[in-house]
Design a protein around this motif. Sequence first.
Motif, PDB file in Angstrom:
ATOM      1  N   ARG A   1       9.214 -10.559 -16.744  1.00  0.00           N
ATOM      2  CA  ARG A   1       8.495  -9.280 -16.713  1.00  0.00           C
ATOM      3  C   ARG A   1       9.406  -8.135 -17.152  1.00  0.00           C
ATOM      4  O   ARG A   1      10.615  -8.161 -16.948  1.00  0.00           O
ATOM      5  CB  ARG A   1       7.995  -8.996 -15.283  1.00  0.00           C
ATOM      6  N   PRO A   2       8.833  -7.088 -17.751  1.00  0.00           N
ATOM      7  CA  PRO A   2       9.625  -5.900 -18.072  1.00  0.00           C
ATOM      8  C   PRO A   2      10.101  -5.219 -16.789  1.00  0.00           C
ATOM      9  O   PRO A   2       9.533  -5.412 -15.708  1.00  0.00           O
ATOM     10  CB  PRO A   2       8.637  -5.014 -18.834  1.00  0.00           C
ATOM     11  N   VAL A   3      11.138  -4.411 -16.937  1.00  0.00           N
ATOM     12  CA  VAL A   3      11.752  -3.743 -15.789  1.00  0.00           C
ATOM     13  C   VAL A   3      11.724  -2.235 -16.031  1.00  0.00           C
ATOM     14  O   VAL A   3      12.143  -1.765 -17.091  1.00  0.00           O
ATOM     15  CB  VAL A   3      13.203  -4.209 -15.582  1.00  0.00           C
ATOM     16  N   LEU A   4      11.221  -1.492 -15.051  1.00  0.00           N
ATOM     17  CA  LEU A   4      11.225  -0.034 -15.115  1.00  0.00           C
ATOM     18  C   LEU A   4      12.282   0.485 -14.150  1.00  0.00           C
ATOM     19  O   LEU A   4      12.259   0.177 -12.960  1.00  0.00           O
ATOM     20  CB  LEU A   4       9.860   0.534 -14.732  1.00  0.00           C
ATOM     21  N   ILE A   5      13.227   1.272 -14.686  1.00  0.00           N
ATOM     22  CA  ILE A   5      14.259   1.901 -13.867  1.00  0.00           C
ATOM     23  C   ILE A   5      14.014   3.399 -13.916  1.00  0.00           C
ATOM     24  O   ILE A   5      13.963   3.993 -15.000  1.00  0.00           O
ATOM     25  CB  ILE A   5      15.661   1.546 -14.391  1.00  0.00           C
ATOM     26  N   TYR A   6      13.834   4.014 -12.750  1.00  0.00           N
ATOM     27  CA  TYR A   6      13.467   5.425 -12.715  1.00  0.00           C
ATOM     28  C   TYR A   6      14.258   6.161 -11.647  1.00  0.00           C
ATOM     29  O   TYR A   6      14.811   5.567 -10.721  1.00  0.00           O
ATOM     30  CB  TYR A   6      11.967   5.583 -12.470  1.00  0.00           C
ATOM     31  N   GLY A   7      14.338   7.456 -11.803  1.00  0.00           N
ATOM     32  CA  GLY A   7      15.066   8.281 -10.849  1.00  0.00           C
ATOM     33  C   GLY A   7      15.548   9.557 -11.500  1.00  0.00           C
ATOM     34  O   GLY A   7      15.365   9.766 -12.704  1.00  0.00           O
ATOM     35  N   PRO A   8      16.200  10.443 -10.730  1.00  0.00           N
ATOM     36  CA  PRO A   8      16.637  11.738 -11.258  1.00  0.00           C
ATOM     37  C   PRO A   8      17.655  11.572 -12.383  1.00  0.00           C
ATOM     38  O   PRO A   8      18.324  10.527 -12.489  1.00  0.00           O
ATOM     39  CB  PRO A   8      17.276  12.422 -10.032  1.00  0.00           C
ATOM     40  N   PRO A   9      17.803  12.591 -13.238  1.00  0.00           N
ATOM     41  CA  PRO A   9      18.811  12.530 -14.302  1.00  0.00           C
ATOM     42  C   PRO A   9      20.214  12.405 -13.720  1.00  0.00           C
ATOM     43  O   PRO A   9      20.514  12.947 -12.654  1.00  0.00           O
ATOM     44  CB  PRO A   9      18.642  13.873 -15.029  1.00  0.00           C
ATOM     45  N   GLY A  10      21.078  11.685 -14.440  1.00  0.00           N
ATOM     46  CA  GLY A  10      22.475  11.577 -14.045  1.00  0.00           C
ATOM     47  C   GLY A  10      22.784  10.519 -13.014  1.00  0.00           C
ATOM     48  O   GLY A  10      23.918  10.400 -12.559  1.00  0.00           O
ATOM     49  N   THR A  11      21.784   9.716 -12.622  1.00  0.00           N
ATOM     50  CA  THR A  11      22.017   8.708 -11.588  1.00  0.00           C
ATOM     51  C   THR A  11      22.502   7.377 -12.149  1.00  0.00           C
ATOM     52  O   THR A  11      22.653   6.408 -11.408  1.00  0.00           O
ATOM     53  CB  THR A  11      20.733   8.485 -10.757  1.00  0.00           C
ATOM     54  N   GLY A  12      22.727   7.297 -13.461  1.00  0.00           N
ATOM     55  CA  GLY A  12      23.340   6.109 -14.038  1.00  0.00           C
ATOM     56  C   GLY A  12      22.389   5.061 -14.546  1.00  0.00           C
ATOM     57  O   GLY A  12      22.796   3.928 -14.807  1.00  0.00           O
TER      58      GLY A  12
ATOM     59  N   LEU B   1      13.215  -6.700 -21.597  1.00  0.00           N
ATOM     60  CA  LEU B   1      12.673  -5.387 -21.928  1.00  0.00           C
ATOM     61  C   LEU B   1      12.885  -4.434 -20.753  1.00  0.00           C
ATOM     62  O   LEU B   1      12.388  -4.668 -19.657  1.00  0.00           O
ATOM     63  CB  LEU B   1      11.186  -5.508 -22.259  1.00  0.00           C
ATOM     64  N   LEU B   2      13.650  -3.380 -20.997  1.00  0.00           N
ATOM     65  CA  LEU B   2      13.961  -2.402 -19.955  1.00  0.00           C
ATOM     66  C   LEU B   2      13.407  -1.037 -20.340  1.00  0.00           C
ATOM     67  O   LEU B   2      13.513  -0.618 -21.502  1.00  0.00           O
ATOM     68  CB  LEU B   2      15.479  -2.276 -19.764  1.00  0.00           C
ATOM     69  N   PHE B   3      12.820  -0.359 -19.358  1.00  0.00           N
ATOM     70  CA  PHE B   3      12.379   1.021 -19.536  1.00  0.00           C
ATOM     71  C   PHE B   3      13.159   1.891 -18.559  1.00  0.00           C
ATOM     72  O   PHE B   3      13.349   1.514 -17.404  1.00  0.00           O
ATOM     73  CB  PHE B   3      10.888   1.173 -19.246  1.00  0.00           C
ATOM     74  N   SER B   4      13.607   3.050 -19.027  1.00  0.00           N
ATOM     75  CA  SER B   4      14.323   3.979 -18.167  1.00  0.00           C
ATOM     76  C   SER B   4      13.692   5.356 -18.302  1.00  0.00           C
ATOM     77  O   SER B   4      13.391   5.801 -19.413  1.00  0.00           O
ATOM     78  CB  SER B   4      15.804   4.025 -18.570  1.00  0.00           C
ATOM     79  N   THR B   5      13.474   6.026 -17.183  1.00  0.00           N
ATOM     80  CA  THR B   5      12.841   7.346 -17.236  1.00  0.00           C
ATOM     81  C   THR B   5      13.309   8.236 -16.097  1.00  0.00           C
ATOM     82  O   THR B   5      13.631   7.766 -14.993  1.00  0.00           O
ATOM     83  CB  THR B   5      11.307   7.219 -17.190  1.00  0.00           C
TER      84      THR B   5
END
Length: 437
Positions: A170-181, A329-333
């Motif tokens: 499955r694709p992976v969504l990584i989310y959180g505030p800016p600058g958290t790596g 497949l990675l998504f970052s936002t």
Amino acid sequence: MLRLSTADKVKELPTNHLSCIEIAPRPKSIEDTGVQETLLLDLMLKHLFAGGVVTKADLVTHMGISGGIIQQLLDSAKQLAWVENRQSSPDGQMRYALSQNGEESAKQALARSGYRGLVPIPLAQYSAVCQKQSSRRNSITFEMLQNGLSSLVLPNDLLHKIGPALNSSRPVLIYGPPGTGKSYLCRNLNLSLGDSVLIPYAISIGNEIIQVFDPQLHYRVEASNNGGALDLLNGHDPRWIECKRPLRVTGGELTADMLEVQFDTHSRTYMAPIQLKANNGILLLDDLGRQRITAKELFNRWIIPMEERRDFLALQSGEHFEIPFELILLFSTNLNPNELVDDAFLRRLGYKIHFDALDEPLYRKIWFQVCAEKGLSCSEEMFRHLINDYHLLFEKPLIPCYPRDLLGIMSDQMSFMQLKPEVTKALIAEAWSIYFV
């Protein structure tokens, strides 16, 4: 949340359990190449047209097939009166050039397709090898992930979330505030995969050729077992290039066209879309929600690939074909996922991993690690001053990018003012006032 150590080195990790020779043995005949003789002849004519007078060894190098196969093609071209023998080279090698008829045939071949590279891999062969090299055939373990990311500073529970996500389909969504790596971690995840893979220089769909190999994305691995170009017995098929598993990163520049096969009308050549180039590796879509294609359009385009691990592409002629979608497949936002797409799409993503500010021990570790990298001294008193009189007072969370940014400003101040490489209250105050609005 994370920071590369000073060494910045990649650890040696397990290699692919199947050797390159087993996956892609050298073809010994025209039939073994999987490509029709007419396409091979067209490609040879184009190389002869570009090279003028060449040796058989030159053609072996330019086309990536054996001297025996080249000789068969030369014999066929001579029978068609396309190729002529020329005076041998000083080392005794026979040289070849196009006849007048051969030049006309070469021009016609170039009008049909401007591709002039290694002999392409037929689609069926590519699909089979791509499946064999899938990162999902060998599960990523906690130890592999820990070793691959050992130079990064991470919260204790993060590896336990990322690891299973990488093993899923499955694709992976990584989310959180800016600058958290988020992006920083994603850009280093391929270190945990470790092994090399074979990337085709180009693939063929019938008589059409799509270039896949991209020197800006695919990093060659020096092969120790690949024999000379004229040697049929040693090494893997030279049409495949052994590379590190690819990591393709795209952000706000992503358009819908980048997800489809590109045709250059000037050079008359096809180029692979980003997901085809990233096969057997990682594709990171950074800053999701800021692309020129909307998140909804993107997910609509990739519903089938994400669920069935196969994608459908088309050529300029309208011919459709299927390719494997064998990538992580990675998504970052930085945005709220609920504002990007609806629940149905979020459910398809499978893994949603939240990144946030650090606790103080991890923030301290990164702070002093960056100090060491920049050759700065910082007392415990100065660090407590930063935490108590700035972060707590101004309610600024302990974001992992802050140490690098703040200490970078201090280092610039030290160089400009010719100060000792030591963190002081005055430097902290100056860096803070410059960095934060």
